[in-house]
Write a protein that holds these residues in place. Structure first.
Motif, mmCIF file in Angstrom:
data_model
loop_
_atom_site.group_PDB
_atom_site.id
_atom_site.type_symbol
_atom_site.label_atom_id
_atom_site.label_comp_id
_atom_site.label_asym_id
_atom_site.label_seq_id
_atom_site.Cartn_x
_atom_site.Cartn_y
_atom_site.Cartn_z
ATOM 1 N N ILE A 9 0.870 -1.164 0.000
ATOM 2 C CA ILE A 9 0.000 0.000 0.000
ATOM 3 C C ILE A 9 0.906 1.213 0.000
ATOM 4 C CG2 ILE A 9 -1.809 1.269 1.211
ATOM 5 C CD1 ILE A 9 -1.158 -2.314 2.141
ATOM 6 N N ALA A 37 -5.721 0.301 2.456
ATOM 7 C CA ALA A 37 -5.730 1.465 1.549
ATOM 8 C C ALA A 37 -6.998 2.294 1.743
ATOM 9 C CB ALA A 37 -5.595 0.994 0.111
ATOM 10 N N VAL A 47 -4.035 7.227 -2.556
ATOM 11 C CA VAL A 47 -3.508 5.990 -1.975
ATOM 12 C C VAL A 47 -3.850 4.849 -2.930
ATOM 13 C CG1 VAL A 47 -5.548 5.522 -0.562
ATOM 14 C CG2 VAL A 47 -3.360 4.577 0.121
ATOM 15 N N ALA A 49 -3.355 0.370 -3.524
ATOM 16 C CA ALA A 49 -2.913 -0.961 -3.110
ATOM 17 C C ALA A 49 -2.424 -1.662 -4.371
ATOM 18 C CB ALA A 49 -4.073 -1.732 -2.487
ATOM 19 N N GLN A 69 -7.442 1.973 -5.918
ATOM 20 C CA GLN A 69 -6.848 3.304 -5.793
ATOM 21 C C GLN A 69 -7.905 4.341 -5.490
ATOM 22 O OE1 GLN A 69 -5.374 3.650 -9.921
ATOM 23 N NE2 GLN A 69 -6.396 5.642 -9.930
#
Length: 78
Positions: A9, A37, A47, A49, A69
């Protein structure tokens, strides 16, 4: 050749107007990576993953595959 799937992550933040990666975190599986995430999403501009295949002998990694995301992220494969 021994390959292993790893889950990471990566949060992103703005530094002087540019997108910069934060501290990477590891997860034990895809579901856990997505859960972490999602929990981090409110605290960062972006962020994501990722899943990567790692050759355990050489340390070579495949191109990261985005699992989930949110917000602004940059290409970490570049």
């Amino acid at each position: 050749m021994s390959k292993s799937e790893k889950f990471i992550i990566l949060p992103f933040k703005k530094v002087r107007g540019n997108l910069a990666p934060g501290e990477m975190r590891a997860a034990s599986n895809a579901a856990s990576a997505e859960k972490i995430a999602r929990a981090m999403a409110d605290r960062f501009v972006g962020v994501a993953a990722y899943s990567v295949q790692v050759d355990m002998e050489s340390g070579d990694m495949s191109e990261p595959r985005v699992l989930w995301q949110s917000g602004e992220i940059s290409d970490i494969a570049a």
